[in-house]
Design a protein around this motif. Structure first.
Motif, PDB file in Angstrom:
ATOM      1  N   ARG A 152       0.845  -1.200   0.000  1.00  0.00           N
ATOM      2  CA  ARG A 152       0.000   0.000   0.000  1.00  0.00           C
ATOM      3  C   ARG A 152       0.873   1.240   0.000  1.00  0.00           C
ATOM      4  O   ARG A 152       2.090   1.163   0.169  1.00  0.00           O
ATOM      5  CB  ARG A 152      -0.934   0.014   1.209  1.00  0.00           C
ATOM      6  N   LEU A 153       0.224   2.370  -0.219  1.00  0.00           N
ATOM      7  CA  LEU A 153       0.924   3.660  -0.147  1.00  0.00           C
ATOM      8  C   LEU A 153       0.684   4.263   1.228  1.00  0.00           C
ATOM      9  O   LEU A 153      -0.290   3.922   1.903  1.00  0.00           O
ATOM     10  CB  LEU A 153       0.390   4.609  -1.218  1.00  0.00           C
ATOM     11  N   GLN A 187       0.632  10.232   0.778  1.00  0.00           N
ATOM     12  CA  GLN A 187       0.614   9.991  -0.670  1.00  0.00           C
ATOM     13  C   GLN A 187      -0.816   9.744  -1.158  1.00  0.00           C
ATOM     14  O   GLN A 187      -1.223  10.260  -2.199  1.00  0.00           O
ATOM     15  CB  GLN A 187       1.506   8.788  -1.005  1.00  0.00           C
ATOM     16  N   VAL A 188      -1.571   8.998  -0.381  1.00  0.00           N
ATOM     17  CA  VAL A 188      -2.963   8.705  -0.746  1.00  0.00           C
ATOM     18  C   VAL A 188      -3.787   9.992  -0.733  1.00  0.00           C
ATOM     19  O   VAL A 188      -4.533  10.290  -1.671  1.00  0.00           O
ATOM     20  CB  VAL A 188      -3.575   7.677   0.237  1.00  0.00           C
ATOM     21  N   GLN A 189      -3.616  10.778   0.327  1.00  0.00           N
ATOM     22  CA  GLN A 189      -4.419  12.006   0.452  1.00  0.00           C
ATOM     23  C   GLN A 189      -4.070  13.024  -0.631  1.00  0.00           C
ATOM     24  O   GLN A 189      -4.946  13.701  -1.153  1.00  0.00           O
ATOM     25  CB  GLN A 189      -4.208  12.636   1.834  1.00  0.00           C
ATOM     26  N   THR A 196      -2.835  12.342  -3.609  1.00  0.00           N
ATOM     27  CA  THR A 196      -3.374  11.818  -4.868  1.00  0.00           C
ATOM     28  C   THR A 196      -4.860  12.147  -4.978  1.00  0.00           C
ATOM     29  O   THR A 196      -5.334  12.640  -5.993  1.00  0.00           O
ATOM     30  CB  THR A 196      -3.160  10.284  -4.933  1.00  0.00           C
ATOM     31  N   ARG A 197      -5.586  11.896  -3.902  1.00  0.00           N
ATOM     32  CA  ARG A 197      -7.020  12.140  -3.927  1.00  0.00           C
ATOM     33  C   ARG A 197      -7.323  13.616  -4.179  1.00  0.00           C
ATOM     34  O   ARG A 197      -8.196  13.974  -4.970  1.00  0.00           O
ATOM     35  CB  ARG A 197      -7.640  11.671  -2.603  1.00  0.00           C
TER      36      ARG A 197
END
Ligand code: GTP
Ligand code: MG
Length: 403
Positions: free
Chosen positions: A211-212, A216-218, A220-221
């Protein structure tokens, strides 16, 4: 990721004496069996933390605490944990059982806790609870408000058993939201609709498996929401990714550890920043962090530095806070400098002995929590910075990045 990250949620914390009805109120108000209830004082021991979606409030975290008059052997520890839970609170409910007011008991404890909440600028609603157990609760509410010096907006009466007053509580809470709650963005003006943004995300052994990580996830979103085009790569594939683009990206966001290898590849027209620098601004006070990083210049081999981590994860071999930053500092100032590390909620009250505080990116903490930590450092005149800004400074690129 199934749920709104905890750090993005509205944190509501309940305080009150043992048996004031905190746990019962949470269950009655949310309609869920969240907290254990009993008539034995001291039922709730450690703070009970529950993520929940509530109408009109959205994604919340509700924290049930131990009674602040807990006189058991462990009482003192429980009270200090309740106090620590204030650090993350946006809104507080302070319960006072109606029979206690009816008996005319001393409200010194309530005054003291209200003072603590006020000191942290936490929007607080005083709740006269268990009104089904008294005659004329409205008279008691007026009396309580006068004795605690509250306005009409700061207090209400309810019974968790009959549910009378629960709807007033539901109406009152949205009005207590901090003004800037949820208005912060991660990439601010650095990327706009239509921009190409390159994300450089090393997947080495310090990265979690499969997973990231959350920043990084936030990011990207948020970039997807903004309408940006995202190109994701690792440091070793960055050159290839850049070569495959028709135009240079507007922005490159890199993991701060990869700064040295990313900077030489940056096209002239592109901006460069790091996830931790973005989150330093998103979660804290970027100008103060930059000023704090410059205080590194004033350190000596006698200095004492505090490294504060939000996570309590087992340190990885390439750990940035426990290994990388201390190594860089010691290389510069010698082995005899003192570097203390604290993690999780262990952030000392007294910071005066430190010459510098270096905080992690705090992806697990909410903004209010980080700002309170910053305020504590500033009040004691201790410079504070964070991992990303500190590394950017130590590797000589702080002046080359955008924030
Ligand atoms: N009559 C009446 N009893 C209530 C009400 N709310 C709570 N109680 C009772 O008060 C007792 C204590 O309730 P809890 O919710 O466990 O109180 P608490 O504040 O969480 O207590 P600690 O966890 O010990 O700090 C229980 O017996 C509840 O049933 C109420 O609105 N009306
Ligand atoms: Mg309880």
């Amino acid at each position: 990721m199934q749920q709104t990250p905890r750090a993005e949620r509205l944190h509501i914390v309940l305080y009150g004496r043992c048996n004031s009805g905190k746990s019962t109120l949470i269950n009655s108000w949310t309609g869920q069996d969240i907290a254990l209830v009993s008539d034995t004082p001291g039922t709730t021991t450690d703070p009970v933390v529950k993520a929940i979606e509530l109408p009109h409030l959205g994604a919340c975290v509700i924290i049930d605490t131990a009674g602040y008059d807990d006189g058991s052997g462990l009482g003192e520890q429980r009270v200090s944990r309740s106090l620590r839970s204030m650090e993350q609170a946006h809104i507080a409910l302070l319960l006072v059982a109606a029979p206690l007011v009816a008996r005319g008991e001393d409200l010194g404890l309530e005054r003291a806790w209200l003072q603590e909440l006020k000191g942290r600028k936490i929007a607080t609603l005083v709740v006269l609870s268990q009104t089904d157990r008294v005659e004329q609760p409205e008279v008691l509410l007026a009396e309580l408000s006068t004795r605690l010096g509250l306005s009409d907006m700061q207090a209400l009466a309810l019974s968790a058993h009959t549910r009378e007053g629960i709807s007033q509580l539901k109406d009152a809470l949205p009005r207590m939201l901090p003004e800037d709650f949820g208005s912060q963005t991660i990439t601010r003006g650095l990327a706009e609709r239509g921009d190409v943004v390159v994300l450089v995300m090393p997947q080495d052994q310090s990265a979690p498996k499969g997973r990231l990580i959350l920043p990084q996830v936030q990011t990207t979103r948020e970039l997807l929401d903004k309408g940006c085009t995202i190109v994701s790569c690792t440091p070793d594939t960055l050159a290839h990714s850049l070569a495959s683009l028709a135009v240079p990206p507007r922005l490159i966001i890199t993991d701060s550890q990869a700064f040295p290898s990313v900077y030489p590849l940056k096209p002239e027209g592109s901006l460069l920043t790091s996830f931790s620098v973005l989150f330093a601004a998103y979660k804290g006070d970027i100008d103060l962090f930059v000023e704090g990083a410059r205080a590194i210049e004033r350190l000596t081999d006698q200095s004492r530095v505090l490294i504060a981590e939000a996570c309590t994860h087992a340190p990885a071999s390439e750990d940035i806070g426990r290994a990388k930053i201390p190594a860089l500092l010691r290389k510069r100032y010698g082995q005899s400098m003192t570097i203390d590390v604290v993690s999780g909620m262990d952030y000392p009250e007294d910071l005066g002995q430190y010459d510098l505080i270096i905080h992690c990116g705090a992806c697990m903490f909410n903004r209010a929590h980080v700002l309170r930590r910053i305020a504590r450092a500033s009040n004691q005149q201790v410079p504070i910075t964070n991992y990303g800004i500190c590394l950017a400074y130590l590797t000589g690129i702080l002046d080359k990045i955008s924030y």
